[in-house]
Design a protein around this motif. Structure first.
Motif, mmCIF file in Angstrom:
data_model
loop_
_atom_site.group_PDB
_atom_site.id
_atom_site.type_symbol
_atom_site.label_atom_id
_atom_site.label_comp_id
_atom_site.label_asym_id
_atom_site.label_seq_id
_atom_site.Cartn_x
_atom_site.Cartn_y
_atom_site.Cartn_z
ATOM 1 N N ILE A 474 39.070 -0.824 -10.648
ATOM 2 C CA ILE A 474 38.590 -1.919 -11.502
ATOM 3 C C ILE A 474 37.238 -2.449 -11.035
ATOM 4 O O ILE A 474 37.035 -3.640 -10.893
ATOM 5 N N GLY A 475 36.328 -1.529 -10.787
ATOM 6 C CA GLY A 475 34.982 -1.960 -10.442
ATOM 7 C C GLY A 475 34.837 -2.260 -8.968
ATOM 8 O O GLY A 475 35.785 -2.113 -8.190
ATOM 9 N N ALA A 476 33.643 -2.664 -8.616
ATOM 10 C CA ALA A 476 33.338 -2.738 -7.198
ATOM 11 C C ALA A 476 32.284 -3.795 -6.905
ATOM 12 O O ALA A 476 31.542 -4.200 -7.785
ATOM 13 N N ALA A 477 32.259 -4.242 -5.658
ATOM 14 C CA ALA A 477 31.253 -5.221 -5.213
ATOM 15 C C ALA A 477 30.496 -4.619 -4.028
ATOM 16 O O ALA A 477 31.050 -3.788 -3.307
ATOM 17 N N PRO A 478 29.240 -5.016 -3.820
ATOM 18 C CA PRO A 478 28.453 -4.352 -2.757
ATOM 19 C C PRO A 478 28.903 -4.742 -1.356
ATOM 20 O O PRO A 478 29.409 -5.831 -1.131
ATOM 21 N N HIS A 479 28.699 -3.798 -0.435
ATOM 22 C CA HIS A 479 29.010 -4.018 0.985
ATOM 23 C C HIS A 479 27.787 -4.630 1.663
ATOM 24 O O HIS A 479 27.120 -3.955 2.444
ATOM 25 N N THR A 480 27.469 -5.853 1.373
ATOM 26 C CA THR A 480 26.207 -6.364 1.917
ATOM 27 C C THR A 480 26.315 -7.752 2.552
ATOM 28 O O THR A 480 25.282 -8.323 2.937
ATOM 29 N N ASP A 481 27.538 -8.275 2.696
ATOM 30 C CA ASP A 481 27.676 -9.634 3.259
ATOM 31 C C ASP A 481 26.990 -9.745 4.608
ATOM 32 O O ASP A 481 26.406 -10.775 4.943
ATOM 33 N N TRP A 482 27.093 -8.680 5.383
ATOM 34 C CA TRP A 482 26.544 -8.708 6.746
ATOM 35 C C TRP A 482 25.015 -8.802 6.766
ATOM 36 O O TRP A 482 24.431 -9.035 7.810
ATOM 37 N N LEU A 483 24.381 -8.659 5.604
ATOM 38 C CA LEU A 483 22.912 -8.737 5.550
ATOM 39 C C LEU A 483 22.438 -10.130 5.162
ATOM 40 O O LEU A 483 21.238 -10.384 5.050
ATOM 41 N N ASP A 484 23.409 -11.033 4.991
ATOM 42 C CA ASP A 484 23.061 -12.387 4.552
ATOM 43 C C ASP A 484 22.050 -13.019 5.515
ATOM 44 O O ASP A 484 22.223 -12.963 6.737
ATOM 45 N N GLY A 485 20.991 -13.572 4.942
ATOM 46 C CA GLY A 485 19.985 -14.240 5.777
ATOM 47 C C GLY A 485 18.978 -13.286 6.388
ATOM 48 O O GLY A 485 18.015 -13.718 7.042
ATOM 49 N N VAL A 486 19.165 -11.984 6.216
ATOM 50 C CA VAL A 486 18.207 -11.012 6.773
ATOM 51 C C VAL A 486 17.386 -10.388 5.653
ATOM 52 O O VAL A 486 16.160 -10.434 5.653
ATOM 53 N N VAL A 487 18.061 -9.799 4.669
ATOM 54 C CA VAL A 487 17.315 -9.275 3.519
ATOM 55 C C VAL A 487 17.743 -10.048 2.267
ATOM 56 O O VAL A 487 18.861 -10.567 2.198
ATOM 57 N N LEU A 488 16.830 -10.107 1.320
ATOM 58 C CA LEU A 488 17.136 -10.870 0.101
ATOM 59 C C LEU A 488 18.076 -10.074 -0.802
ATOM 60 O O LEU A 488 17.925 -8.856 -0.958
ATOM 61 N N ARG A 489 19.053 -10.795 -1.389
ATOM 62 C CA ARG A 489 20.017 -10.159 -2.295
ATOM 63 C C ARG A 489 20.080 -10.951 -3.593
ATOM 64 O O ARG A 489 19.693 -12.125 -3.622
ATOM 65 N N ASP A 490 20.599 -10.328 -4.635
ATOM 66 C CA ASP A 490 20.730 -11.091 -5.882
ATOM 67 C C ASP A 490 22.036 -11.899 -5.859
ATOM 68 O O ASP A 490 22.780 -11.851 -4.862
ATOM 69 N N GLY A 491 22.312 -12.590 -6.946
ATOM 70 C CA GLY A 491 23.467 -13.492 -6.983
ATOM 71 C C GLY A 491 24.794 -12.779 -6.760
ATOM 72 O O GLY A 491 25.778 -13.386 -6.342
ATOM 73 N N ASN A 492 24.848 -11.461 -7.037
ATOM 74 C CA ASN A 492 26.094 -10.716 -6.853
ATOM 75 C C ASN A 492 26.128 -9.961 -5.520
ATOM 76 O O ASN A 492 27.026 -9.160 -5.284
ATOM 77 N N GLY A 493 25.109 -10.187 -4.709
ATOM 78 C CA GLY A 493 25.108 -9.558 -3.382
ATOM 79 C C GLY A 493 24.361 -8.237 -3.320
ATOM 80 O O GLY A 493 24.256 -7.625 -2.253
ATOM 81 N N PHE A 494 23.834 -7.743 -4.455
ATOM 82 C CA PHE A 494 23.088 -6.473 -4.426
ATOM 83 C C PHE A 494 21.711 -6.715 -3.810
ATOM 84 O O PHE A 494 21.099 -7.776 -3.992
ATOM 85 N N VAL A 495 21.231 -5.704 -3.075
ATOM 86 C CA VAL A 495 19.985 -5.869 -2.313
ATOM 87 C C VAL A 495 18.773 -5.713 -3.233
ATOM 88 O O VAL A 495 18.669 -4.741 -3.989
ATOM 89 N N LEU A 496 17.866 -6.691 -3.131
ATOM 90 C CA LEU A 496 16.650 -6.643 -3.946
ATOM 91 C C LEU A 496 15.607 -5.790 -3.246
ATOM 92 O O LEU A 496 15.505 -5.808 -2.009
ATOM 93 N N ALA A 497 14.828 -5.056 -4.040
ATOM 94 C CA ALA A 497 13.818 -4.181 -3.431
ATOM 95 C C ALA A 497 12.609 -4.056 -4.344
ATOM 96 O O ALA A 497 12.705 -4.263 -5.558
ATOM 97 N N GLY A 498 11.468 -3.690 -3.740
ATOM 98 C CA GLY A 498 10.245 -3.383 -4.494
ATOM 99 C C GLY A 498 9.874 -4.476 -5.472
ATOM 100 O O GLY A 498 9.892 -5.670 -5.136
ATOM 101 N N PRO A 499 9.597 -4.083 -6.716
ATOM 102 C CA PRO A 499 9.125 -5.057 -7.705
ATOM 103 C C PRO A 499 10.136 -6.176 -7.977
ATOM 104 O O PRO A 499 9.744 -7.282 -8.349
ATOM 105 N N ASP A 500 11.429 -5.893 -7.761
ATOM 106 C CA ASP A 500 12.441 -6.937 -8.026
ATOM 107 C C ASP A 500 12.339 -8.100 -7.042
ATOM 108 O O ASP A 500 12.979 -9.142 -7.227
ATOM 109 N N LEU A 501 11.562 -7.914 -5.977
ATOM 110 C CA LEU A 501 11.453 -8.978 -4.967
ATOM 111 C C LEU A 501 10.402 -10.026 -5.342
ATOM 112 O O LEU A 501 10.435 -11.151 -4.851
#
Ligand SMILES: Cc1cc2nc3c(=O)[nH]c(=O)nc-3n(C[C@H](O)[C@H](O)[C@H](O)COP(=O)(O)OP(=O)(O)OC[C@H]3O[C@@H](n4cnc5c(N)ncnc54)[C@H](O)[C@@H]3O)c2cc1C
Length: 562
Positions: A474-501
């Motif tokens: 039933i779908g999935a969520a990103p494995h990125t909690d451990w990056l909190d405060g280090v790299v920028l993520r969107d509201g759902n926890g996906f990592v922002l990159a390149g132009p999206d930043l």
């Protein structure tokens, strides 16, 4: 006890075991046996029943075969009959022979019924060409026509409804470690438990091909024993890839093949989500489809061929910036440094929130393990929750062995969430039923899943059905909690990159370089993201692999600027 094969690499020679408490007789029997059979059989000699049983237990755990057991009748602590009786529990198919003096012939004849004796030989057996070899030849022939040859392999002995037993099998399968499963309730499962001196409290038990017994091992212990690397060989790399799904494997192949010192760190098993797919039909170059396991095995081989290190069962829990070094920290506190990092941590399955479901995880409720569990579902009624491609593939795969597969789909139709080709496939399979607008309300059972409450949302009705197997996609969520405060993520926890930043063309907060972030570069220079973990990613195998390759190209660009 002597073992002529000791110290040699493991060979698949069956054994002939002889036990006699008189060292002179024991040596003489072994010598004569070796002379005639030593080329093709391992001759194992023991001087007491206990010693011989110990040897058999070890052999059982190693997966050796035993063709013939030859025991002296009169032995002080354990008689030949007692020995053969116990040996029968370990090697029921081995031929049982008793060596007796003439005076004991009567007892030997009586024993034929007690231990199902195959033959008794009289001492002395000289000349062996007349009195020993014809008998052994006939026994070997009889054994060869009845015995099933085991192959050296990892054995897992566990309980069908034990969550950890299911996890161990899943771990081995996903890491492409061949293994054979024995239910602890099967005769061979019980024999293996006896040989290891273990019982049901020690389950799951894993026996490696060299006979090492692991009791309820952790993934890390298991990995180390079945030949998977768990420790990096260096403390500094050009590139650390975190995650071993298609994006990570793609990055490792391109990184290593382009001369970067590359290590890939995977917490569980290479392949990621794709490794759990029974058939990927839309990956370029595979018109007939390819299983996730095949694709993973090839990619893994390709990455190691180019010199990438692959480390499994290590969970990355932190990323630190130390000047130009990027430090990747593991759950046990250890760390490695690198010039660059590619985050390829993908996504994890969402859990089904319904009442009671969590309680049966691994005991009837499975997340993404349709491939490993399918053989156990033969002729059973199974339920699959989800309406996307992953659920559809699982249903098609399970329908091959299950009696019936019922798909429980929240939406009004599969067309809302599934590829057209898969909908067509499902429609053509008689034993798959699709129930739309239906959700799991609760799971029930005692030791394992036995029933489900299903809610038909269109009719507003509830129903309880018998169900031993529930597969959830039933779908999935990103494995990125451990990056909190280090790299920028969107509201759902996906990592922002390149132009999206960038916000209104401005670089992200804290960005100090006089260039904009590269296309897959995160808010930390030199740290890139590829695959499903990236915000707005395509969630496809091909795009994950492509992003892995592209991230490596950007790594080179970054390194040139250092
Ligand atoms: C059952 C199923 C069938 C699918 N079928 C198709 C299909 O037919 N076609 C298609 O194009 N796509 C398909 N997909 C989607 C496709 O598999 C994914 O898009 C793809 O696997 C994403 O790759 P990835 O490398 O980005 O992430 P993942 O495959 O999710 O891999 C990420 C890996 O990173 C590891 N990891 C996570 N966090 C850490 C950490 N902190 N430390 C160490 N390791 C970590 C995870 O254990 C995992 O192995 C399917 C997915 C599923 C689940």
């Amino acid at each position: 006890m002597t073992d002529p094969a000791a110290g040699r690499p493991q060979v698949l020679r069956p054994s002939i075991l002889t036990v006699d408490d008189d060292p002179g007789v024991s040596r003489a029997v072994a010598r004569d046996l070796r002379r005639r059979y030593g080329e093709t059989y391992r001759i194992v000699r023991a001087e007491s029943g206990d010693q011989a049983l110990d040897a058999l237990r070890e052999m059982k755990l190693r997966g050796d075969t035993v063709a013939v057991l030859l025991a002296d009748y009169r032995m002080p602590q354990m008689s030949g009959l007692e020995f053969l009786e116990s040996a029968m529990d370990l090697y029921p198919a081995a031929r049982r022979l008793l060596l007796t003096a003439y005076a004991d012939t009567g007892a030997a004849i009586d024993a034929i019924n007690v231990v199902d004796l195959d033959y008794y030989l009289l001492k002395p057996w000289d000349p062996p060409e007349e009195k020993l070899y014809p008998v052994i030849d006939a026994q070997i022939e009889a054994w060869r026509t009845t015995d099933r040859r085991p192959v050296p392999e990892t054995k897992v002995i566990g309980h069908r409804w034990s969550a950890r037993s299911a996890e161990v099998r899943e771990f081995l399968a996903r890491n492409q470690v061949p293994y054979r499963w024995y239910s602890s309730e099967s005769p061979e499962g019980r024999r293996l438990l006896d040989a290891a001196g273990a019982d049901w409290q020690n389950l799951p038990l894993v026996v490696t091909p060299d006979g090492t017994v692991l009791t309820a091992p952790t993934d890390g212990e298991l990995a180390g024993r079945v030949g998977l690397a768990t420790t990096p060989s260096s403390d500094f790399y050009d590139l650390v890839v975190i995650g071993g799904g298609p994006a990570g494997l793609g990055a490792a192949v391109y990184g290593a093949s382009e001369g970067l010192r590359t290590v890939l760190v995977e917490r569980l098993a290479t392949g990621g989500q794709a490794g759990q797919s029974s058939r990927i039909e839309n990956y370029l170059g595979f018109p007939d489809g390819v299983s996730g396991a095949q694709l993973t095995e090839r990619a893994r081989r390709q990455a190691t061929k180019f010199g990438a290190e692959i480390i499994t069962t290590r969970d990355v829990v932190a990323l630190e910036v130390n000047g130009s070094a990027r430090t990747v920290r593991f759950a046990d506190g250890a760390s490695i440094d690198a010039h660059t990092v590619i985050l390829a941590t993908g996504v994890a399955y969402n859990r089904l929130g319904a009442e009671g479901v969590d309680e049966f995880a691994g005991r009837g409720v499975f997340y993404g393990s349709a491939l490993t569990e399918a053989p156990n579902c033969a002729e059973q009624d199974v339920y699959v929750v989800g309406g996307a491609n992953s659920a559809g593939q699982a249903a098609v795969y399970l329908a091959r062995s299950a009696r019936s597969v019922t798909m429980l789909v929240r939406g009004k139709s599969l067309a809302e969430s599934m590829s057209y080709y898969l909908i067509q496939q499902i429609a053509a399979i008689d034993n798959i039923t699709v129930r739309t607008q239906t959700v799991v309300g609760a799971a029930h059972g005692v030791k394992h899943l036995e029933r489900l409450t299903l809610s038909d949302q269109a009719a507003g009705a509830q129903e309880i059905v018998d169900a031993g197997w529930l597969f959830v996609f039933i779908g999935a969520a990103p494995h990125t909690d451990w990056l909190d405060g280090v790299v920028l993520r969107d509201g759902n926890g996906f990592v922002l990159a390149g132009p999206d930043l960038s916000v209104d063309g401005a670089p992200p907060p804290g960005w100090l370089l006089d260039r904009a972030p590269y296309h897959l570069e995160t808010s930390v220079p030199g740290v890139f993201v590829a695959g499903d973990a990236r915000a707005e990613s395509a969630k496809r195998v091909a795009s994950a692999v492509g992003e892995g390759a592209m991230a490596v190209m950007l790594v080179h660009r970054y390194l040139e600027g250092l």
